[in-house]
Scaffold this active site. Sequence first.
Site, short mmCIF file in Angstrom:
data_model
loop_
_atom_site.label_atom_id
_atom_site.label_comp_id
_atom_site.label_asym_id
_atom_site.label_seq_id
_atom_site.Cartn_x
_atom_site.Cartn_y
_atom_site.Cartn_z
N THR A 48 65.57 42.44 -35.54
CA THR A 48 66.98 42.62 -35.88
C THR A 48 67.13 43.48 -37.12
O THR A 48 68.11 44.22 -37.25
CB THR A 48 67.65 41.24 -36.10
OG1 THR A 48 67.46 40.45 -34.93
CG2 THR A 48 69.12 41.38 -36.41
N TYR A 139 54.26 36.49 -34.97
CA TYR A 139 55.52 36.75 -34.30
C TYR A 139 55.22 37.30 -32.91
O TYR A 139 54.86 38.46 -32.76
CB TYR A 139 56.31 37.74 -35.17
CG TYR A 139 57.66 38.18 -34.68
CD1 TYR A 139 58.22 37.73 -33.49
CD2 TYR A 139 58.40 39.06 -35.45
CE1 TYR A 139 59.47 38.16 -33.07
CE2 TYR A 139 59.66 39.49 -35.06
CZ TYR A 139 60.18 39.05 -33.86
OH TYR A 139 61.43 39.47 -33.45
N LYS A 169 56.39 32.47 -34.46
CA LYS A 169 57.76 32.76 -34.06
C LYS A 169 57.65 33.17 -32.60
O LYS A 169 57.13 34.23 -32.26
CB LYS A 169 58.36 33.89 -34.90
CG LYS A 169 59.80 34.24 -34.49
CD LYS A 169 60.32 35.41 -35.31
CE LYS A 169 61.76 35.74 -34.97
NZ LYS A 169 61.96 36.25 -33.61
N GLY A 194 62.57 31.68 -30.42
CA GLY A 194 63.16 32.96 -30.75
C GLY A 194 64.05 33.60 -29.70
O GLY A 194 64.30 34.81 -29.77
N ASP A 196 67.73 33.12 -28.40
CA ASP A 196 68.95 32.38 -28.70
C ASP A 196 69.61 31.80 -27.45
O ASP A 196 70.13 30.68 -27.47
CB ASP A 196 69.96 33.29 -29.41
CG ASP A 196 69.40 33.97 -30.65
OD1 ASP A 196 68.17 33.89 -30.86
OD2 ASP A 196 70.17 34.58 -31.39
N GLU A 197 69.61 32.58 -26.36
CA GLU A 197 70.30 32.17 -25.14
C GLU A 197 69.61 31.01 -24.43
O GLU A 197 70.16 30.46 -23.46
CB GLU A 197 70.39 33.35 -24.15
CG GLU A 197 70.98 34.62 -24.72
CD GLU A 197 69.91 35.58 -25.20
OE1 GLU A 197 69.86 36.71 -24.70
OE2 GLU A 197 69.09 35.16 -26.07
N SER A 213 68.97 36.36 -33.99
CA SER A 213 69.90 37.33 -34.55
C SER A 213 71.35 36.86 -34.46
O SER A 213 72.16 37.14 -35.35
CB SER A 213 69.75 38.68 -33.86
OG SER A 213 70.09 38.59 -32.48
#
Length: 299
Positions: A48, A139, A169, A194, A196-197, A213
């Site tokens: 992001t 990550y 992450k 990691g 979001d949805e 983000s």
Amino acid sequence: MSKLFHGLVAATHTPFHADGSLNLDAVEKQAAHLSDNKVQVAFIGGSTGESHSLTLEERRLLTERWMQVTRGSKLKVVVHVGSNCLEDSRTLAMQAQKSGALAVSALAPSYFKPRNVDALVECCQHIAGAAPGLPFYFYDIPVLTGVNLSMPEFLAKAPGKISNLAGLKFTNVDFVSFKKCLDMDGGKYEILWGVDEMLLAALAFGAHGAVGSTYNFAAGIYHRLMQAFEKNDLATARAEQARSIRLVDILVTRGYMGSAKAMMQMQGVPVGPPRLPNQALSPQQVDALAAELKQEKYL
């Protein structure tokens, strides 16, 4: 190693002026906005944050500014230090430790890619060794790096070589691997979700912390989702996840990065446009986006 994260970690935008130059003055408003929305950790300079579009010096200046702004506050900072150049990663990791960051994280090199888990462990060992006093989180984001290696295997092989390994992450929709990582060595590692949805699904699998983000501009959705989940109110949690999915769909339509930064502007946080190859929205697109967000009650 004790777990550091519970709840939301915002993967922050790197703020630019209209001409594309770094706008470090905006960091203070970013930090205040996160605090106002009950987000207590910022993950800076990641995807992001357009890290691969920044020079090494810009990344150093960004870290320096975030640490200045947050010094003495409750807001903590995780510095993403990943780069195609491992020596640049080490430089950023050393700076993060010296400046008092909470932790460091690094994604895999993505031009010359590690061909197997052993090579990935070596890369991470080289980076993490530059900041031995900070927790290190690999990550994993194969959709962007093109590096799709087994994270359970990574966690099995890395501890002997990366003494400060704290976890991952995990920006990867492989829930089987996610669960294996959560359970590795009796839950020793912190696996930060990691995507979001899919936060609700990750919570059901046992996640306690998430980096994303949309937490910059829609933290309320996820706070409500997590609170509902804790109360076993799955109907509410599902409804909030659906709102998250709808919001992302709206932003993706015009280009996610440009739309997300435009939404931050609408909330009074001047993060400016993205840098190429990400594209900024035209004034007409910004107006259309604002109208749609208001109609759907996201603004």
